[in-house]
Structures are given as C-alpha cells and as structure tokens.
Scaffold this motif. Structure first.
Motif, PDB file in Angstrom:
ATOM      1  N   ARG A   1     -71.097  17.466 -42.201  1.00 56.72           N
ATOM      2  CA  ARG A   1     -71.700  18.478 -43.076  1.00 56.72           C
ATOM      3  C   ARG A   1     -70.972  18.464 -44.407  1.00 56.72           C
ATOM      4  O   ARG A   1     -69.741  18.570 -44.460  1.00 56.72           O
ATOM      5  N   PHE A   2     -71.736  18.338 -45.508  1.00 55.66           N
ATOM      6  CA  PHE A   2     -71.148  18.274 -46.841  1.00 55.66           C
ATOM      7  C   PHE A   2     -71.924  19.186 -47.770  1.00 55.66           C
ATOM      8  O   PHE A   2     -73.158  19.221 -47.743  1.00 55.66           O
TER       9      PHE A   2
ATOM     10  N   LEU B   1     -66.438  16.938 -40.548  1.00 55.91           N
ATOM     11  CA  LEU B   1     -67.058  16.086 -39.545  1.00 55.91           C
ATOM     12  C   LEU B   1     -66.149  15.985 -38.328  1.00 55.91           C
ATOM     13  O   LEU B   1     -64.938  16.260 -38.405  1.00 55.91           O
ATOM     14  N   SER B   2     -66.736  15.620 -37.226  1.00 51.00           N
ATOM     15  CA  SER B   2     -65.998  15.485 -35.968  1.00 51.00           C
ATOM     16  C   SER B   2     -66.045  14.031 -35.514  1.00 51.00           C
ATOM     17  O   SER B   2     -67.108  13.404 -35.543  1.00 51.00           O
ATOM     18  N   ILE B   3     -64.879  13.510 -35.133  1.00 50.67           N
ATOM     19  CA  ILE B   3     -64.768  12.105 -34.730  1.00 50.67           C
ATOM     20  C   ILE B   3     -64.262  12.027 -33.290  1.00 50.67           C
ATOM     21  O   ILE B   3     -63.268  12.680 -32.930  1.00 50.67           O
ATOM     22  N   LEU B   4     -64.928  11.259 -32.492  1.00 46.85           N
ATOM     23  CA  LEU B   4     -64.511  11.009 -31.118  1.00 46.85           C
ATOM     24  C   LEU B   4     -63.733   9.698 -31.099  1.00 46.85           C
ATOM     25  O   LEU B   4     -64.295   8.622 -31.312  1.00 46.85           O
ATOM     26  N   VAL B   5     -62.420   9.813 -30.865  1.00 49.08           N
ATOM     27  CA  VAL B   5     -61.527   8.648 -30.898  1.00 49.08           C
ATOM     28  C   VAL B   5     -61.314   8.145 -29.471  1.00 49.08           C
ATOM     29  O   VAL B   5     -61.157   8.925 -28.528  1.00 49.08           O
ATOM     30  N   LYS B   6     -61.297   6.840 -29.359  1.00 45.07           N
ATOM     31  CA  LYS B   6     -61.072   6.240 -28.046  1.00 45.07           C
ATOM     32  C   LYS B   6     -59.664   6.572 -27.550  1.00 45.07           C
ATOM     33  O   LYS B   6     -58.710   6.641 -28.341  1.00 45.07           O
ATOM     34  N   GLY B   7     -59.526   6.791 -26.254  1.00 44.70           N
ATOM     35  CA  GLY B   7     -58.254   7.200 -25.669  1.00 44.70           C
ATOM     36  C   GLY B   7     -57.134   6.223 -25.954  1.00 44.70           C
ATOM     37  O   GLY B   7     -57.306   5.006 -25.866  1.00 44.70           O
ATOM     38  N   GLY B   8     -55.976   6.778 -26.325  1.00 42.69           N
ATOM     39  CA  GLY B   8     -54.811   5.949 -26.583  1.00 42.69           C
ATOM     40  C   GLY B   8     -54.698   5.438 -28.003  1.00 42.69           C
ATOM     41  O   GLY B   8     -53.668   4.880 -28.380  1.00 42.69           O
TER      42      GLY B   8
ATOM     43  N   HIS C   1     -53.807   8.917 -36.776  1.00 40.34           N
ATOM     44  CA  HIS C   1     -53.360   8.949 -38.176  1.00 40.34           C
ATOM     45  C   HIS C   1     -54.034   7.875 -39.024  1.00 40.34           C
ATOM     46  O   HIS C   1     -54.445   8.136 -40.158  1.00 40.34           O
ATOM     47  N   SER C   2     -54.158   6.696 -38.512  1.00 43.96           N
ATOM     48  CA  SER C   2     -54.787   5.626 -39.290  1.00 43.96           C
ATOM     49  C   SER C   2     -56.263   5.909 -39.525  1.00 43.96           C
ATOM     50  O   SER C   2     -56.797   5.649 -40.614  1.00 43.96           O
ATOM     51  N   VAL C   3     -56.925   6.482 -38.511  1.00 41.88           N
ATOM     52  CA  VAL C   3     -58.348   6.829 -38.646  1.00 41.88           C
ATOM     53  C   VAL C   3     -58.528   7.941 -39.673  1.00 41.88           C
ATOM     54  O   VAL C   3     -59.398   7.869 -40.557  1.00 41.88           O
ATOM     55  N   LEU C   4     -57.697   8.980 -39.586  1.00 37.17           N
ATOM     56  CA  LEU C   4     -57.793  10.105 -40.524  1.00 37.17           C
ATOM     57  C   LEU C   4     -57.519   9.663 -41.949  1.00 37.17           C
ATOM     58  O   LEU C   4     -58.210  10.094 -42.888  1.00 37.17           O
ATOM     59  N   HIS C   5     -56.526   8.818 -42.132  1.00 37.48           N
ATOM     60  CA  HIS C   5     -56.204   8.319 -43.476  1.00 37.48           C
ATOM     61  C   HIS C   5     -57.384   7.538 -44.059  1.00 37.48           C
ATOM     62  O   HIS C   5     -57.751   7.733 -45.226  1.00 37.48           O
TER      63      HIS C   5
ATOM     64  N   VAL D   1     -61.473  17.171 -40.853  1.00 36.01           N
ATOM     65  CA  VAL D   1     -61.846  16.203 -39.824  1.00 36.01           C
ATOM     66  C   VAL D   1     -61.278  16.668 -38.480  1.00 36.01           C
ATOM     67  O   VAL D   1     -60.064  16.860 -38.352  1.00 36.01           O
ATOM     68  N   GLN D   2     -62.156  16.862 -37.528  1.00 41.75           N
ATOM     69  CA  GLN D   2     -61.731  17.210 -36.174  1.00 41.75           C
ATOM     70  C   GLN D   2     -61.780  15.948 -35.296  1.00 41.75           C
ATOM     71  O   GLN D   2     -62.792  15.268 -35.253  1.00 41.75           O
ATOM     72  N   THR D   3     -60.686  15.669 -34.624  1.00 42.08           N
ATOM     73  CA  THR D   3     -60.628  14.478 -33.762  1.00 42.08           C
ATOM     74  C   THR D   3     -60.510  14.890 -32.293  1.00 42.08           C
ATOM     75  O   THR D   3     -59.763  15.812 -31.958  1.00 42.08           O
ATOM     76  N   ASP D   4     -61.283  14.238 -31.476  1.00 39.83           N
ATOM     77  CA  ASP D   4     -61.234  14.422 -30.027  1.00 39.83           C
ATOM     78  C   ASP D   4     -61.088  13.038 -29.379  1.00 39.83           C
ATOM     79  O   ASP D   4     -61.481  12.029 -29.958  1.00 39.83           O
ATOM     80  N   HIS D   5     -60.549  13.025 -28.182  1.00 37.87           N
ATOM     81  CA  HIS D   5     -60.348  11.764 -27.466  1.00 37.87           C
ATOM     82  C   HIS D   5     -61.305  11.650 -26.290  1.00 37.87           C
ATOM     83  O   HIS D   5     -61.615  12.660 -25.629  1.00 37.87           O
ATOM     84  N   VAL D   6     -61.772  10.460 -26.068  1.00 39.09           N
ATOM     85  CA  VAL D   6     -62.683  10.203 -24.954  1.00 39.09           C
ATOM     86  C   VAL D   6     -61.914  10.367 -23.646  1.00 39.09           C
ATOM     87  O   VAL D   6     -60.833   9.768 -23.486  1.00 39.09           O
TER      88      VAL D   6
END
Length: 208
Positions: free
Chosen positions: A159-160, A172-179, A183-187, A203-208
């Motif tokens: 949403r912008f 926005l919300s990002i689903l990051v693969k476990g492990g 930090h690199s993704v957010l940057h 940015v909201q990050t969640d893990h699978v």
C-alpha cells in the motif's frame, strides 16, 4: 478548506447568474463598481506577492507549496470575480442586454477551472491515493523485483499513498523463507523503493 470555499463560490456565482437571467435584475450599480475596482487592484497586488505560485497546475514538493498555492488561487479567483463585475458594468453602459448574466457565468466557469486541479490534488491526499508522480507500472515492477528474490516467498499487503504533498509513504508485508537473513532483504527493499520516491516505508517480515 479554501478549495471547498472557492468551489462553493463558483457554484454560487452560477446560481446568481441564473437568478439574474430569470428575474432580469441587471442594472448599473456605480457604488459596486468602485468597490470592485478597488478590490481588483488589491487582489492583483496579492497575486504579485504570490507570483511564484500564480499557476493553475503546480508540482507540490512540500506541504507549504499547497498552502501557498491555495492562498494564491483564492486571491486570483477573487480578482476574476471583481474583473467580471467591472466588465459587466462596462457592457451595461454600452447597452448590452444580460451583460451581468454573461459575466457571472464566465466568472463562475473561470473560478471552477482555476480551482479544479488544486481540489483534485487535495482530494488525492485526503483519500490516500497512490502518488500521482509515480506510475503504476513502476510499483508493479518493484513488486516483481522483490518477489523475485531467492529469500522471498511472497509479497502481500502493499500500500502506497501521499501523506502530505511531496511526501510519499508505503507499507508491505514480505514472507521470508525460513532461516534466511532479514537484514539483506530489508536493505534491498528500502533502497529499491527509496529510489522510486517513497520516503518512508514500513516493511513487515514473516517467516514460512
């Protein structure tokens, strides 16, 4: 609020022109002309003072730009109204029928045209619309680039909107693969959208 007032003034002048046409009350009022000429001269001085904003369309780089542009257009609209009264008086002195109706109609249309771009810009901010200076295709491209990262499984709830003129924000919300490292993704995501013109990004990050 000034935008709404000017829009109301435009419609009220149109109604006044229709009333004058129906009632046929056009007459030469000398005391009104003196007031109109004086008001016109004062307003033209105000337009000169805000001459940097004396345009119908302008790119707002900060909130103050919209405020100053709004004041300038208010003075300009009042100048148009005074000029309309002077023109109506001159036409009536020449014996032109329904001169007041004609001039009021022209003034109403001119004020509406002058204020409409500012009204649209203000409405876009209040309704939290997507920033007009950033094309939709650019947002879609950024989403595809983020989703294409190896560490990212899914991107949702993007949403912008423009918080104030010249300041775009988003989330926005990002689903990051476990492990994987967040930090690199957010940057990468922050740099990507910052280059697009989004000053503040959540940015909201969640893990699978």
């Amino acid at each position: 609020m000034l935008q709404l007032f000017l829009l109301f003034m435009s419609f009220s002048l149109a109604v006044e022109a229709l009333h004058a046409f129906i009632q046929d009350e056009s007459e030469h009022k000398h005391y009104l002309i003196v007031s109109a000429v004086t008001n016109l001269l004062v307003n033209l001085l105000g337009v000169w003072f805000f001459r940097n904003y004396a345009r119908v369309n302008i790119a707002y780089r900060k909130a103050e730009d919209m405020n100053c542009h709004s004041i300038c257009l208010h003075v300009l609209a009042d100048s148009i109204r005074s000029a309309g009264l002077v023109l109506a008086s001159w036409l009536l002195s020449l014996g032109v029928e329904n001169a007041e109706v004609l001039c009021l109609g022209l003034v109403s249309a001119a004020v509406f045209v002058v204020i409409l771009p500012l009204f649209r810009a203000t409405g876009g901010v209040l309704l939290q619309q997507v920033p007009a200076n950033v094309p939709t295709s650019a947002f879609n491209k950024c989403l595809r680039q983020v989703a294409a990262l190896e560490e990212v499984s899914e991107v949702t709830r993007s949403r912008f909107w423009e918080l104030v003129p010249g300041r775009a924000v988003g989330s926005l919300s990002i689903l990051v693969k476990g492990g994987e490292n967040d930090h690199s993704v957010l940057h990468y995501v922050h740099e990507l959208y910052h280059d697009l013109g989004i000053q503040d990004l959540t940015v909201q990050t969640d893990h699978v």
